[in-house]
Enzyme design. Structure first.
Site, PDB file in Angstrom:
ATOM      1  N   SER A 137       2.902  17.537   3.582  1.00  0.00           N
ATOM      2  CA  SER A 137       3.138  17.314   5.016  1.00  0.00           C
ATOM      3  C   SER A 137       4.560  17.670   5.399  1.00  0.00           C
ATOM      4  O   SER A 137       5.489  17.513   4.586  1.00  0.00           O
ATOM      5  CB  SER A 137       2.875  15.847   5.357  1.00  0.00           C
ATOM      6  OG  SER A 137       3.241  15.589   6.693  1.00  0.00           O
ATOM      7  N   TYR A 150       5.425   7.026   4.122  1.00  0.00           N
ATOM      8  CA  TYR A 150       4.504   8.168   3.968  1.00  0.00           C
ATOM      9  C   TYR A 150       5.296   9.457   3.712  1.00  0.00           C
ATOM     10  O   TYR A 150       4.988  10.218   2.794  1.00  0.00           O
ATOM     11  CB  TYR A 150       3.663   8.278   5.247  1.00  0.00           C
ATOM     12  CG  TYR A 150       2.819   9.511   5.397  1.00  0.00           C
ATOM     13  CD1 TYR A 150       1.571   9.619   4.778  1.00  0.00           C
ATOM     14  CD2 TYR A 150       3.244  10.581   6.198  1.00  0.00           C
ATOM     15  CE1 TYR A 150       0.781  10.757   4.955  1.00  0.00           C
ATOM     16  CE2 TYR A 150       2.460  11.708   6.373  1.00  0.00           C
ATOM     17  CZ  TYR A 150       1.227  11.797   5.755  1.00  0.00           C
ATOM     18  OH  TYR A 150       0.445  12.912   5.936  1.00  0.00           O
TER      19      TYR A 150
HETATM   20  N1  LIG Z   1      -3.932  14.860  10.268  1.00  0.00           N
HETATM   21  C1  LIG Z   1      -2.688  15.290  10.227  1.00  0.00           C
HETATM   22  O1  LIG Z   1      -2.022  15.454  11.270  1.00  0.00           O
HETATM   23  C2  LIG Z   1      -2.045  15.640   8.930  1.00  0.00           C
HETATM   24  C3  LIG Z   1      -0.798  16.243   8.953  1.00  0.00           C
HETATM   25  C4  LIG Z   1      -0.185  16.574   7.766  1.00  0.00           C
HETATM   26  C5  LIG Z   1      -0.807  16.309   6.569  1.00  0.00           C
HETATM   27  N2  LIG Z   1      -2.031  15.700   6.566  1.00  0.00           N
HETATM   28  C6  LIG Z   1      -2.635  15.425   5.281  1.00  0.00           C
HETATM   29  O2  LIG Z   1      -3.921  16.018   5.237  1.00  0.00           O
HETATM   30  C7  LIG Z   1      -4.739  15.289   4.333  1.00  0.00           C
HETATM   31  C8  LIG Z   1      -6.059  14.924   5.000  1.00  0.00           C
HETATM   32  O3  LIG Z   1      -5.795  14.090   6.083  1.00  0.00           O
HETATM   33  P1  LIG Z   1      -6.750  13.887   7.316  1.00  0.00           P
HETATM   34  O4  LIG Z   1      -5.920  14.063   8.520  1.00  0.00           O
HETATM   35  O5  LIG Z   1      -7.974  14.723   7.163  1.00  0.00           O
HETATM   36  O6  LIG Z   1      -7.018  12.326   7.227  1.00  0.00           O
HETATM   37  P2  LIG Z   1      -8.123  11.433   6.527  1.00  0.00           P
HETATM   38  O7  LIG Z   1      -9.438  11.743   7.112  1.00  0.00           O
HETATM   39  O8  LIG Z   1      -7.602  10.054   6.613  1.00  0.00           O
HETATM   40  O9  LIG Z   1      -8.108  11.953   5.039  1.00  0.00           O
HETATM   41  C9  LIG Z   1      -7.589  11.268   3.956  1.00  0.00           C
HETATM   42  C10 LIG Z   1      -8.497  11.482   2.784  1.00  0.00           C
HETATM   43  O10 LIG Z   1      -7.910  10.875   1.647  1.00  0.00           O
HETATM   44  C11 LIG Z   1      -8.915  10.091   1.030  1.00  0.00           C
HETATM   45  N3  LIG Z   1      -8.369   8.991   0.252  1.00  0.00           N
HETATM   46  C12 LIG Z   1      -7.471   8.060   0.639  1.00  0.00           C
HETATM   47  N4  LIG Z   1      -7.250   7.195  -0.350  1.00  0.00           N
HETATM   48  C13 LIG Z   1      -8.047   7.593  -1.387  1.00  0.00           C
HETATM   49  C14 LIG Z   1      -8.277   7.110  -2.689  1.00  0.00           C
HETATM   50  N5  LIG Z   1      -7.672   5.996  -3.154  1.00  0.00           N
HETATM   51  N6  LIG Z   1      -9.109   7.796  -3.506  1.00  0.00           N
HETATM   52  C15 LIG Z   1      -9.747   8.888  -3.074  1.00  0.00           C
HETATM   53  N7  LIG Z   1      -9.607   9.382  -1.830  1.00  0.00           N
HETATM   54  C16 LIG Z   1      -8.751   8.746  -1.003  1.00  0.00           C
HETATM   55  C17 LIG Z   1      -9.754   9.565   2.175  1.00  0.00           C
HETATM   56  O11 LIG Z   1     -10.982   9.066   1.665  1.00  0.00           O
HETATM   57  P3  LIG Z   1     -11.827   7.883   2.383  1.00  0.00           P
HETATM   58  O12 LIG Z   1     -12.732   8.581   3.357  1.00  0.00           O
HETATM   59  O13 LIG Z   1     -12.551   7.247   1.240  1.00  0.00           O
HETATM   60  O14 LIG Z   1     -10.823   6.981   3.062  1.00  0.00           O
HETATM   61  C18 LIG Z   1      -9.878  10.844   2.989  1.00  0.00           C
HETATM   62  O15 LIG Z   1     -10.867  11.671   2.441  1.00  0.00           O
HETATM   63  C19 LIG Z   1      -3.912  14.074   3.900  1.00  0.00           C
HETATM   64  O16 LIG Z   1      -3.298  14.340   2.674  1.00  0.00           O
HETATM   65  C20 LIG Z   1      -2.873  13.967   4.993  1.00  0.00           C
HETATM   66  O17 LIG Z   1      -1.720  13.305   4.542  1.00  0.00           O
HETATM   67  C21 LIG Z   1      -2.669  15.358   7.710  1.00  0.00           C
END
Ligand SMILES: NC(=O)c1ccc[n+]([C@@H]2O[C@H](COP(=O)([O-])OP(=O)(O)OC[C@H]3O[C@@H](n4cnc5c(N)ncnc54)[C@H](OP(=O)(O)O)[C@@H]3O)[C@@H](O)[C@H]2O)c1
Length: 245
Positions: A137, A150
């Site tokens: 990120s 974070y």
């Molecule tokens: N959205 C943004 O603006 C943004 C920006 C920069 C980076 N990111 C990064 O992109 C990635 C995906 O994020 P997203 O926005 O799509 O949000 P999200 O839907 O909250 O995705 C997070 C993922 O991580 C999984 N996870 C969390 N804890 C876990 C654990 N203990 N074991 C296995 N899986 C686990 C969640 O699984 P569960 O469904 O089981 O909770 C979910 O699949 C993340 O790394 C986030 O930091 C997002």
């Protein structure tokens, strides 16, 4: 020739779903790993129905570091590409006084993803081929008061990927860091995000594929984020301290 396989860790996220679909549309076998098998199965069925590709699901908890080797051994084979999409935004205010929550954020964004990708990197190195992708990120580019627990974990993850890439440069293993900027997903649904710097999960999926085919090291999904973070990094600390960022 055998079908190429991509393993996506954190398979239930919106970014993972879009990325999985993008790979399946290019005839890749997709392996979705996560801690919610019913949700993974729904997603696998949907992608399979839409593309005709094989999509398998695998139980995976990024905090259960002791089970990583058994997890990798149980896969149908060593994948060609592993992508860690796992992440936890968490609650910054709570993390300031609750060390268990802070630890969960740190471990979910840094320790767990780094260790599981490291395990696959070693197996890829032994094979002499493979690609590792870490979704990090821009929050890791500079610590900000509003989300530094974070952000610091993502910074650690980014540095880990950089070192891994450096070490494996001559081994045939490609390591790519992805900085998505803002993405409209479940993680950010409560936030007001400026459209010009906010990507869709589909853009992230396409950017991952394009980055891999061009052998990129680090990608900012919307290039404007490179400029935004350059400016943010250049703000002198005395000024930065006075900003509410
Ligand atoms: N959205 C943004 O603006 C943004 C920006 C920069 C980076 N990111 C990064 O992109 C990635 C995906 O994020 P997203 O926005 O799509 O949000 P999200 O839907 O909250 O995705 C997070 C993922 O991580 C999984 N996870 C969390 N804890 C876990 C654990 N203990 N074991 C296995 N899986 C686990 C969640 O699984 P569960 O469904 O089981 O909770 C979910 O699949 C993340 O790394 C986030 O930091 C997002």
């Amino acid at each position: 020739m055998a079908e190429k396989a991509v393993l996506i860790l954190g398979g239930t996220s919106d970014i993972a779903r879009a990325t999985a679909l993008a790979f399946a549309k290019r005839d890749w076998t997709v392996r979705l790993a996560g801690r919610a098998p019913p949700e993974l199965q729904r997603e696998a069925d949907d992608i399979s129905a839409r593309t005709g590709r094989t999509v398998t699901i695998h139980q995976f908890d990024v905090l259960a570091t002791g089970s990583f080797a058994a997890f990798a051994d149980a896969l149908p084979g060593l994948p060609d590409v592993v992508i860690s999409v796992v992440g936890l935004l968490g609650d910054q205010a709570r993390a300031e006084t609750d060390p268990d929550h802070a630890s969960e954020i740190m471990r979910s964004n840094y320790e767990g993803p780094a260790l599981i990708l490291s395990l696959f990197a070693e197996r890829f190195r032994a094979r002499g081929a493979g690609a590792i992708v870490g979704i990090s990120s821009v929050a890791g580019d500079r610590g900000r008061g509003s989300n530094y627990v974070y952000g610091s974990a993502k910074a650690g993850f980014t540095a880990f990927l950089s070192g891994l890439r450096n070490r494996l440069a001559a081994s045939g293993v490609h390591v790519m860091t992805v900085k998505p900027g803002f993405v409209r997903t479940r993680m950010t649904e409560h936030m007001k995000l400026p459209p010009i710097i906010t990507a869709t999960p589909e853009e992230v999926g396409e950017a991952v594929l394009a980055g891999l085919s061009r052998h990129k090291d680090v990608i900012y999904v919307r290039p404007i984020w490179l400029l935004v973070m350059l400016i943010i990094r250049m703000i002198p600390e005395p000024v930065f301290k006075r900003l509410k960022l």
